[in-house]
Design a protein around this motif. Structure first.
Motif, mmCIF file in Angstrom:
data_model
loop_
_atom_site.group_PDB
_atom_site.id
_atom_site.type_symbol
_atom_site.label_atom_id
_atom_site.label_comp_id
_atom_site.label_asym_id
_atom_site.label_seq_id
_atom_site.Cartn_x
_atom_site.Cartn_y
_atom_site.Cartn_z
ATOM 1 N N GLY A 43 8.175 -8.790 -0.190
ATOM 2 C CA GLY A 43 6.777 -9.158 -0.406
ATOM 3 C C GLY A 43 6.022 -8.195 -1.309
ATOM 4 N N ALA A 44 6.737 -7.308 -1.994
ATOM 5 C CA ALA A 44 6.093 -6.342 -2.887
ATOM 6 C C ALA A 44 6.621 -6.555 -4.307
ATOM 7 N N TYR A 45 5.706 -6.520 -5.270
ATOM 8 C CA TYR A 45 6.045 -6.784 -6.663
ATOM 9 C C TYR A 45 5.396 -5.744 -7.561
ATOM 10 N N ARG A 46 5.944 -5.615 -8.773
ATOM 11 C CA ARG A 46 5.338 -4.724 -9.763
ATOM 12 C C ARG A 46 5.394 -5.413 -11.117
ATOM 13 N N ASN A 116 1.717 0.084 -14.891
ATOM 14 C CA ASN A 116 2.318 -0.509 -13.699
ATOM 15 C C ASN A 116 1.225 -1.028 -12.783
ATOM 16 N N ILE A 117 1.337 -2.293 -12.392
ATOM 17 C CA ILE A 117 0.385 -2.905 -11.461
ATOM 18 C C ILE A 117 1.178 -3.317 -10.229
ATOM 19 N N SER A 118 0.800 -2.777 -9.071
ATOM 20 C CA SER A 118 1.504 -3.059 -7.829
ATOM 21 C C SER A 118 0.821 -4.200 -7.094
ATOM 22 N N LEU A 119 1.645 -5.112 -6.588
ATOM 23 C CA LEU A 119 1.153 -6.281 -5.864
ATOM 24 C C LEU A 119 1.865 -6.362 -4.518
ATOM 25 N N GLU A 120 1.177 -6.953 -3.543
ATOM 26 C CA GLU A 120 1.786 -7.130 -2.225
ATOM 27 C C GLU A 120 1.345 -8.459 -1.650
ATOM 28 N N ARG A 121 2.310 -9.174 -1.084
ATOM 29 C CA ARG A 121 1.999 -10.447 -0.420
ATOM 30 C C ARG A 121 1.756 -10.163 1.052
ATOM 31 N N LYS A 122 0.561 -10.485 1.496
ATOM 32 C CA LYS A 122 0.203 -10.341 2.899
ATOM 33 C C LYS A 122 0.703 -11.571 3.640
#
Length: 136
Positions: A43-46, A116-122
């Motif tokens: 669930g974590a992306y960059r 770098n942009i960090s993303l997370e799916r809750k």
């Protein structure tokens, strides 16, 4: 002939906006700056954009209505440099990404010419709801 799209399928109620999202992302097909999207965990992306020559103050990251927009604009330099060859791009850019529901931006950093942009799916809470049947 009738054009059927995913959002107009009779079993997918309320997904009409999906067609608009696909169309909107297809229009942002310019190849500059190059970028990578990687899954870095469950669930974590960059998202990594190659922004050589741009400083932090030259970049802007905004998020509006699930659309992540990265813009770059370098300040004009008024020095007396004469380029014999200029292969490093110094043009402004705008790159957009549409995020799914529940995906949040958790941070951004600039290092060695890479943004770098960090993303997370809750994880959404699963709710079971019983619907009472009454008179219509």
């Amino acid at each position: 002939m009738t054009r059927h799209t995913l959002g107009s399928h009779p079993f997918l109620l309320g997904f009409e906006e999906l067609d608009r999202l696909v169309e909107r992302t297809a229009k942002s097909g310019e190849g500059y700056p190059p970028y990578n999207i990687e899954q870095v965990g469950d669930g974590a992306y960059r998202i990594t954009l190659a922004v050589a020559g741009f400083a932090e103050e030259d970049l802007a990251i905004t998020l509006e209505d699930r659309q992540l927009l990265v813009r770059g604009r370098q300040a004009e330099t008024s020095d007396d440099r004469v380029f014999l060859h200029r292969g490093i791009a110094a043009r402004q850019f705008s790159r957009s990404f549409v995020l799914a529901d529940g995906v949040e931006v958790t941070g951004a950093g600039l290092e060695h010419g890479l943004l770098n942009i960090s993303l997370e799916r809750k994880s959404p809470q699963r709710v079971v709801q019983t619907i009472e049947i009454g008179k219509a």
